[in-house]
Design a protein around this motif. Structure first.
Motif, PDB file in Angstrom:
ATOM      1  N   LEU A   1      -0.807 -15.185   1.781  1.00 41.65           N
ATOM      2  CA  LEU A   1      -2.005 -15.808   2.008  1.00 41.65           C
ATOM      3  C   LEU A   1      -1.904 -17.105   2.969  1.00 41.65           C
ATOM      4  O   LEU A   1      -2.322 -17.349   3.892  1.00 41.65           O
ATOM      5  CB  LEU A   1      -2.884 -16.094   1.077  1.00 41.65           C
ATOM      6  CG  LEU A   1      -4.324 -16.478   1.215  1.00 41.65           C
ATOM      7  CD1 LEU A   1      -5.012 -15.405   2.247  1.00 41.65           C
ATOM      8  CD2 LEU A   1      -5.004 -16.521  -0.094  1.00 41.65           C
ATOM      9  N   PRO A   2      -0.858 -18.118   2.321  1.00 32.91           N
ATOM     10  CA  PRO A   2      -0.698 -19.148   3.048  1.00 32.91           C
ATOM     11  C   PRO A   2      -0.287 -19.080   4.749  1.00 32.91           C
ATOM     12  O   PRO A   2      -0.308 -19.853   5.488  1.00 32.91           O
ATOM     13  CB  PRO A   2       0.172 -20.135   2.583  1.00 32.91           C
ATOM     14  CG  PRO A   2       0.147 -19.476   1.030  1.00 32.91           C
ATOM     15  CD  PRO A   2      -0.123 -18.158   1.037  1.00 32.91           C
ATOM     16  N   ARG A   3       0.694 -18.116   4.955  1.00 28.23           N
ATOM     17  CA  ARG A   3       1.179 -17.614   6.216  1.00 28.23           C
ATOM     18  C   ARG A   3       0.471 -16.824   7.078  1.00 28.23           C
ATOM     19  O   ARG A   3       0.896 -16.433   8.166  1.00 28.23           O
ATOM     20  CB  ARG A   3       2.548 -17.331   5.891  1.00 28.23           C
ATOM     21  CG  ARG A   3       3.544 -18.258   5.411  1.00 28.23           C
ATOM     22  CD  ARG A   3       5.079 -17.780   5.394  1.00 28.23           C
ATOM     23  NE  ARG A   3       5.376 -16.931   6.467  1.00 28.23           N
ATOM     24  CZ  ARG A   3       6.429 -16.134   6.512  1.00 28.23           C
ATOM     25  NH1 ARG A   3       7.491 -16.073   5.327  1.00 28.23           N
ATOM     26  NH2 ARG A   3       6.769 -15.646   7.446  1.00 28.23           N
TER      27      ARG A   3
ATOM     28  N   SER B   1      -0.083 -17.298  10.769  1.00 29.53           N
ATOM     29  CA  SER B   1       0.903 -17.278  11.775  1.00 29.53           C
ATOM     30  C   SER B   1       1.725 -15.713  11.988  1.00 29.53           C
ATOM     31  O   SER B   1       2.507 -15.572  12.464  1.00 29.53           O
ATOM     32  CB  SER B   1       1.965 -18.246  11.161  1.00 29.53           C
ATOM     33  OG  SER B   1       2.503 -17.780  10.094  1.00 29.53           O
ATOM     34  N   PHE B   2       1.112 -14.752  11.250  1.00 27.51           N
ATOM     35  CA  PHE B   2       1.404 -13.196  11.053  1.00 27.51           C
ATOM     36  C   PHE B   2       1.667 -12.815  12.639  1.00 27.51           C
ATOM     37  O   PHE B   2       0.702 -13.039  13.206  1.00 27.51           O
ATOM     38  CB  PHE B   2       0.637 -12.491  10.261  1.00 27.51           C
ATOM     39  CG  PHE B   2       1.140 -12.637   8.913  1.00 27.51           C
ATOM     40  CD1 PHE B   2       2.064 -13.433   8.457  1.00 27.51           C
ATOM     41  CD2 PHE B   2       0.471 -11.711   8.004  1.00 27.51           C
ATOM     42  CE1 PHE B   2       2.258 -13.506   7.132  1.00 27.51           C
ATOM     43  CE2 PHE B   2       0.834 -11.703   6.687  1.00 27.51           C
ATOM     44  CZ  PHE B   2       1.683 -12.668   6.223  1.00 27.51           C
ATOM     45  N   GLY B   3       2.529 -11.911  12.814  1.00 31.93           N
ATOM     46  CA  GLY B   3       2.726 -11.329  14.150  1.00 31.93           C
ATOM     47  C   GLY B   3       2.138  -9.754  13.663  1.00 31.93           C
ATOM     48  O   GLY B   3       1.658  -9.517  12.842  1.00 31.93           O
ATOM     49  N   ILE B   4       2.326  -8.878  14.730  1.00 34.76           N
ATOM     50  CA  ILE B   4       1.747  -7.602  14.751  1.00 34.76           C
ATOM     51  C   ILE B   4       2.437  -6.706  13.618  1.00 34.76           C
ATOM     52  O   ILE B   4       1.861  -5.894  12.859  1.00 34.76           O
ATOM     53  CB  ILE B   4       1.640  -6.945  16.066  1.00 34.76           C
ATOM     54  CG1 ILE B   4       1.039  -5.464  15.771  1.00 34.76           C
ATOM     55  CG2 ILE B   4       3.212  -6.591  16.501  1.00 34.76           C
ATOM     56  CD1 ILE B   4      -0.522  -5.437  15.921  1.00 34.76           C
ATOM     57  N   THR B   5       3.692  -7.024  13.460  1.00 38.22           N
ATOM     58  CA  THR B   5       4.434  -6.251  12.355  1.00 38.22           C
ATOM     59  C   THR B   5       4.210  -6.751  10.846  1.00 38.22           C
ATOM     60  O   THR B   5       3.948  -5.753  10.078  1.00 38.22           O
ATOM     61  CB  THR B   5       6.121  -6.645  12.486  1.00 38.22           C
ATOM     62  OG1 THR B   5       6.345  -6.619  13.880  1.00 38.22           O
ATOM     63  CG2 THR B   5       6.695  -5.895  11.631  1.00 38.22           C
TER      64      THR B   5
ATOM     65  N   THR C   1       0.846  -5.186  10.329  1.00 36.96           N
ATOM     66  CA  THR C   1       0.781  -3.398  10.206  1.00 36.96           C
ATOM     67  C   THR C   1       1.569  -3.154   8.941  1.00 36.96           C
ATOM     68  O   THR C   1       1.026  -2.330   8.148  1.00 36.96           O
ATOM     69  CB  THR C   1       1.874  -3.325  11.234  1.00 36.96           C
ATOM     70  OG1 THR C   1       1.490  -3.365  12.455  1.00 36.96           O
ATOM     71  CG2 THR C   1       2.093  -1.563  10.879  1.00 36.96           C
ATOM     72  N   ILE C   2       2.373  -4.173   7.885  1.00 35.01           N
ATOM     73  CA  ILE C   2       2.949  -3.977   6.745  1.00 35.01           C
ATOM     74  C   ILE C   2       1.665  -4.156   5.852  1.00 35.01           C
ATOM     75  O   ILE C   2       1.590  -3.413   5.054  1.00 35.01           O
ATOM     76  CB  ILE C   2       4.047  -4.785   6.763  1.00 35.01           C
ATOM     77  CG1 ILE C   2       5.189  -4.370   7.492  1.00 35.01           C
ATOM     78  CG2 ILE C   2       4.561  -4.957   5.214  1.00 35.01           C
ATOM     79  CD1 ILE C   2       6.398  -5.533   7.486  1.00 35.01           C
ATOM     80  N   VAL C   3       0.974  -5.207   6.037  1.00 32.64           N
ATOM     81  CA  VAL C   3      -0.047  -5.542   5.094  1.00 32.64           C
ATOM     82  C   VAL C   3      -1.196  -4.563   5.252  1.00 32.64           C
ATOM     83  O   VAL C   3      -1.561  -3.917   4.189  1.00 32.64           O
ATOM     84  CB  VAL C   3      -0.789  -6.900   5.582  1.00 32.64           C
ATOM     85  CG1 VAL C   3      -2.135  -7.029   4.658  1.00 32.64           C
ATOM     86  CG2 VAL C   3       0.104  -7.988   5.054  1.00 32.64           C
TER      87      VAL C   3
ATOM     88  N   GLU D   1       9.035  -9.568   7.265  1.00 36.15           N
ATOM     89  CA  GLU D   1       8.189 -10.515   7.632  1.00 36.15           C
ATOM     90  C   GLU D   1       7.434 -11.103   6.666  1.00 36.15           C
ATOM     91  O   GLU D   1       6.747 -12.358   6.984  1.00 36.15           O
ATOM     92  CB  GLU D   1       7.075  -9.788   8.800  1.00 36.15           C
ATOM     93  CG  GLU D   1       7.639  -9.319   9.927  1.00 36.15           C
ATOM     94  CD  GLU D   1       7.882 -10.271  11.117  1.00 36.15           C
ATOM     95  OE1 GLU D   1       6.848 -11.171  10.953  1.00 36.15           O
ATOM     96  OE2 GLU D   1       8.637 -10.070  11.886  1.00 36.15           O
ATOM     97  N   LEU D   2       6.989 -10.541   5.586  1.00 36.56           N
ATOM     98  CA  LEU D   2       6.127 -10.961   4.590  1.00 36.56           C
ATOM     99  C   LEU D   2       6.919 -12.031   3.641  1.00 36.56           C
ATOM    100  O   LEU D   2       8.178 -11.635   3.447  1.00 36.56           O
ATOM    101  CB  LEU D   2       5.738  -9.789   3.545  1.00 36.56           C
ATOM    102  CG  LEU D   2       4.703  -8.949   4.461  1.00 36.56           C
ATOM    103  CD1 LEU D   2       4.137  -7.876   3.509  1.00 36.56           C
ATOM    104  CD2 LEU D   2       3.434  -9.780   5.162  1.00 36.56           C
ATOM    105  N   PRO D   3       6.474 -13.110   3.289  1.00 35.35           N
ATOM    106  CA  PRO D   3       7.302 -13.797   2.335  1.00 35.35           C
ATOM    107  C   PRO D   3       7.453 -13.430   1.120  1.00 35.35           C
ATOM    108  O   PRO D   3       6.726 -12.621   0.371  1.00 35.35           O
ATOM    109  CB  PRO D   3       6.200 -15.290   2.085  1.00 35.35           C
ATOM    110  CG  PRO D   3       4.926 -14.761   2.633  1.00 35.35           C
ATOM    111  CD  PRO D   3       4.948 -13.493   3.579  1.00 35.35           C
TER     112      PRO D   3
END
Length: 151
Positions: free
Chosen positions: A41-43, A46-50, A53-55, A102-104
């Motif tokens: 949630l905090p990031r 700034s997420f990119g498309i990848t 997509t994962i989320v 990509e996910l923290p």
């Protein structure tokens, strides 16, 4: 009365497996998604498309899992086949998250690899068991149809 006899005919092992998968799909997967989203949630801005997509894949899998749990509880035809396909989708989501981390995460890279391998093995076992149950259901349906047709 037929439905009652079918419910009694389910073996204890199969019933236990069905309940375990229902609990997994209704409790463990949504909680896992919630924890992932809590860390992310905090990031999110700034997420990119990848990462999105994962989320999205994880959210879709959790939603489908909840629907499948309902089908398993109702003992619908084809529910085990759908669970096998869901497990294959879960393997794909795990591999996608591992290929693009990509996910923290609070895990070290070596720990994350081990967790990913464990998740793939777990979901592969679930897919195999669900496919086996689906095949047994199809064979039982074929036998019942053959008996019905012969009379």
């Amino acid at each position: 009365m037929d439905d009652l006899n079918e419910r009694r005919a389910e073996s204890p092992t199969r019933r236990l497996a069905r309940y375990a998968v229902v609990v997994w799909l209704l409790v463990v997967e949504p909680v896992s998604l919630a924890l992932t989203l809590d860390r992310a949630l905090p990031r999110m801005p700034s997420f990119g498309i990848t990462a999105w997509t994962i989320v999205a894949a994880r959210i879709v899998l959790a939603g489908i899992g909840i629907v499948l749990a309902g089908r398993l509880r109702a003992r619908d035809d084809g529910a085990w086949r759908a669970v096998a396909l869901w497990a294959c989708g879960a393997i794909g989501a795990t591999l996608l998250a591992r290929l693009w981390p990509e996910l923290p995460s609070s895990l070290a890279p070596s720990e994350a690899r081990l967790v990913a391998v464990a998740a793939v093995v777990r979901d592969a076992v679930l897919a195999l068991v669900a496919a086996w149950f689906a095949r047994a259901d199809a064979a039982a349906d074929a036998d019942a149809a053959e008996i019905r047709d012969s009379s």
